[in-house]
Design a protein around this motif. Structure first.
Motif, mmCIF file in Angstrom:
data_model
loop_
_atom_site.group_PDB
_atom_site.id
_atom_site.type_symbol
_atom_site.label_atom_id
_atom_site.label_comp_id
_atom_site.label_asym_id
_atom_site.label_seq_id
_atom_site.Cartn_x
_atom_site.Cartn_y
_atom_site.Cartn_z
ATOM 1 N N LEU A 196 5.611 108.020 28.732
ATOM 2 C CA LEU A 196 5.379 106.812 29.520
ATOM 3 C C LEU A 196 4.822 105.708 28.628
ATOM 4 O O LEU A 196 3.923 105.962 27.818
ATOM 5 C CB LEU A 196 4.402 107.102 30.656
ATOM 6 C CG LEU A 196 4.897 108.045 31.752
ATOM 7 C CD1 LEU A 196 3.763 108.349 32.729
ATOM 8 C CD2 LEU A 196 6.078 107.439 32.501
ATOM 9 N N PRO A 197 5.316 104.486 28.737
ATOM 10 C CA PRO A 197 4.745 103.386 27.945
ATOM 11 C C PRO A 197 3.330 103.060 28.423
ATOM 12 O O PRO A 197 3.019 103.177 29.606
ATOM 13 C CB PRO A 197 5.710 102.221 28.210
ATOM 14 C CG PRO A 197 6.325 102.530 29.534
ATOM 15 C CD PRO A 197 6.418 104.026 29.610
ATOM 16 N N LYS A 198 2.472 102.674 27.491
ATOM 17 C CA LYS A 198 1.102 102.320 27.826
ATOM 18 C C LYS A 198 1.075 100.937 28.461
ATOM 19 O O LYS A 198 1.637 99.979 27.923
ATOM 20 C CB LYS A 198 0.236 102.331 26.567
ATOM 21 C CG LYS A 198 -1.238 102.099 26.852
ATOM 22 C CD LYS A 198 -2.060 102.208 25.582
ATOM 23 C CE LYS A 198 -3.537 101.996 25.874
ATOM 24 N NZ LYS A 198 -4.352 102.111 24.640
ATOM 25 N N GLN A 199 0.440 100.833 29.601
ATOM 26 C CA GLN A 199 0.370 99.558 30.312
ATOM 27 C C GLN A 199 -0.790 98.721 29.772
ATOM 28 O O GLN A 199 -1.933 99.189 29.722
ATOM 29 C CB GLN A 199 0.197 99.795 31.810
ATOM 30 C CG GLN A 199 1.396 100.462 32.463
ATOM 31 C CD GLN A 199 1.239 100.578 33.961
ATOM 32 O OE1 GLN A 199 0.182 100.293 34.508
ATOM 33 N NE2 GLN A 199 2.288 100.990 34.628
ATOM 34 N N VAL A 200 -0.499 97.497 29.355
ATOM 35 C CA VAL A 200 -1.505 96.573 28.834
ATOM 36 C C VAL A 200 -1.337 95.226 29.504
ATOM 37 O O VAL A 200 -0.274 94.908 30.050
ATOM 38 C CB VAL A 200 -1.390 96.417 27.298
ATOM 39 C CG1 VAL A 200 -1.680 97.734 26.596
ATOM 40 C CG2 VAL A 200 -0.013 95.909 26.909
ATOM 41 N N ASP A 201 -2.392 94.409 29.458
ATOM 42 C CA ASP A 201 -2.312 93.082 30.063
ATOM 43 C C ASP A 201 -1.499 92.148 29.170
ATOM 44 O O ASP A 201 -1.133 92.486 28.033
ATOM 45 C CB ASP A 201 -3.704 92.515 30.337
ATOM 46 C CG ASP A 201 -4.552 92.444 29.078
ATOM 47 O OD1 ASP A 201 -4.064 91.921 28.054
ATOM 48 O OD2 ASP A 201 -5.703 92.915 29.106
#
Length: 492
Positions: A116-121
């Motif tokens: 899963l890709p890491k969620q960032v702002d």
């Protein structure tokens, strides 16, 4: 018997591998077509093709049946490269496939894996590129080349929230004609902050927990050890005063003591930390400069890439807390503190093991000549806009123990202080002028209006209404003032 079965399996695997590499079968485009023709030619059995070919039994059976009936084999669309063929007018479209198809594709290609890709702002996404990070890593490497920091004296300090998310999941089995009902939302835990420091050789510095209370709760006294202290804090967040206390009473003495213990007192130390507003105090960093400790801040919004504590240590910590924490049956604050105290020591022990810390430093690329593996995974530039920090002194992504920068910082703070004093004086002057104008207006008003200003509506005893009254009532032909509230205008 088992040995015979094993030899047959190895022979079948060898025959399939040799057949796949021959020119006769390599003319077919897909792996499914090749294995289907190999099975159809009785080189291997269908079960061997499924087992060693990485293809589902159903797909291979259909393909072999299609060959026997003279029909073309249905080809699966390319789910990796979604570019359109020449002549097509439609734009590129994403292909939606089932998880079974994805896992089968990955099984056939060992060089691939799913995650899963890491969620960032949006700010972190904008800074995650070589254009932003490459100059910072180059500057850091110049410090390594000049000072030859030993791994025992390369440190990283940061904070992490200890607020444990409360799970709201749960399924209710109920009659089809009824509703599931309602469930009370669990009360959110107050925030507490862990302040931690680590060294590149796997060593961990003493930690501090900022707990949101006026006094230290008795449930947490069992956590107090030489390596962990708990400070009562107004809100549980890191602020300037708390960081200054930690930096000068815990961090600085711990670094100096470590340098003495490993008998490297002549070596300079390197401290890496983020650019949080609590660090904006040059008086702290002058003392670090005197102790021959070079302090470098990370570029804003890049700590998820370049900060060791964010590249593994805190992730392990939060995972351990979340997995081992069990919500108490009671909703009292005392029960929640006890539950946290039960899981925190083991979570800290697991997260701050030398192997986890060393791996975090390697993954962040902050060791000497270690940035290449990090930068090669990043795009050259970003299409997003990076916000500026023009509202405060620029100490972001720089060496903040440099004499020139400290002097500029002091000068900036002095000007900022004078500017605030000027604004406060102007506001005070405006308030005084407004008061004077009000006094002048009051003096110029007629006497009747002055007195009316000092009186309010009175309530009749007979009903609920309030009526305006004339303070200048006449009695026996003479004017008389009725006094209802204290006033500076009293007449007799």
């Amino acid at each position: 018997m088992k040995l015979l079965v094993k030899k047959k399996a190895e022979a079948a695997q060898k025959r399939l591998k040799e057949a796949m590499s021959t020119l006769h079968y390599r003319k077919y485009e897909t792996r499914l077509e090749r294995i289907a023709h190999i099975v159809n030619d009785n080189v291997v059995r269908l079960v061997d093709g499924v087992k060693y070919g990485g293809i589902s039994k159903k797909s291979l059976e259909h393909a072999v049946k299609a060959i026997k009936n003279g029909r073309p084999i249905a080809k699966m669309e390319n789910i990796i490269n979604d570019s359109e063929e020449e002549g097509e007018k439609e734009e590129n479209k994403k292909k939606t496939v089932t998880l079974k198809t994805v896992y089968a594709f990955i099984q056939r290609h060992p060089e691939l894996k799913s995650s899963l890709p890491k969620q960032v702002d949006i700010n972190r996404l904008a800074a995650s590129c070589q254009k932003i990070l490459k100059p910072w890593y180059a500057e850091l490497q110049s410090f390594h080349d000049e000072n030859k920091y030993p791994e025992e004296l390369i440190f990283n300090v940061d904070e992490s929230s200890l607020r444990i998310p409360t799970s709201t999941r749960g399924v209710v089995v109920h009659p089809a004609d009824e509703q599931a009902g309602f469930k009370m939302t669990a009360e959110r835990m107050p925030n507490a902050t862990l302040v931690a420091g680590i060294a590149a050789d796997g060593f961990s510095l003493p930690s501090v927990v900022l707990w949101p209370s006026a006094n230290l709760p008795k449930e947490l006294t069992t956590l107090l050890t030489p390596s962990l202290d708990i400070w009562p804090n107004t809100n549980g967040w890191m602020e300037k005063t708390s960081f200054k206390k930690y930096a000068l009473t815990v961090l600085l003495p711990a670094i100096i003591d470590r340098r003495k213990r490993i008998l490297k007192e002549t070596h300079r130390c390197l401290l890496l930390l983020d650019s949080h507003s609590s660090r904006a105090d040059p008086t702290i960093w002058r003392q670090f400069k005197e102790a021959e400790i070079d302090v470098i801040t990370f570029v804003p919004h890049t700590t998820h890439i370049s900060q060791p504590l964010d590249r593994g240590v805190f992730a392990v910590l939060k995972s351990e807390l979340s997995n081992n924490y069990s919500s108490p049956s009671s909703t009292s604050s005392s029960s929640k503190r006890t539950a946290v105290a039960d899981v925190l020591p083991q979570a800290l022990h697991t997260a701050f093991t030398p192997s986890v810390i060393k791996k975090a430093f390697i993954n962040s690329g902050v060791l000497s000549n270690g940035s290449g593996s990090v930068l090669m995974k990043l795009p050259q530039s970003s299409q997003y806009f990076i916000p500026s920090h023009s509202h405060c002194f620029d100490f972001f992504g720089k060496e903040i123990t440099k004499e020139k920068l400290l002097d500029e910082w002091d000068e900036y703070n002095e000007k900022h202080k004078m500017k605030i004093e000027e604004i406060e004086e102007k506001e005070k002057e405006i308030e005084e002028n407004v008061e004077k104008e009000n006094e002048i207006e009051e003096e110029e008003l007629p006497l009747e209006k002055k007195v009316k200003r000092k009186f309010r509506k009175i309530k009749n005893d007979d009903d609920e209404t309030s009526d305006e009254f004339d303070p200048f009532e006449r009695e026996n032909g003479k004017r008389k003032v009725r006094r209802v509230i204290d006033s500076s205008f009293v007449f007799f």
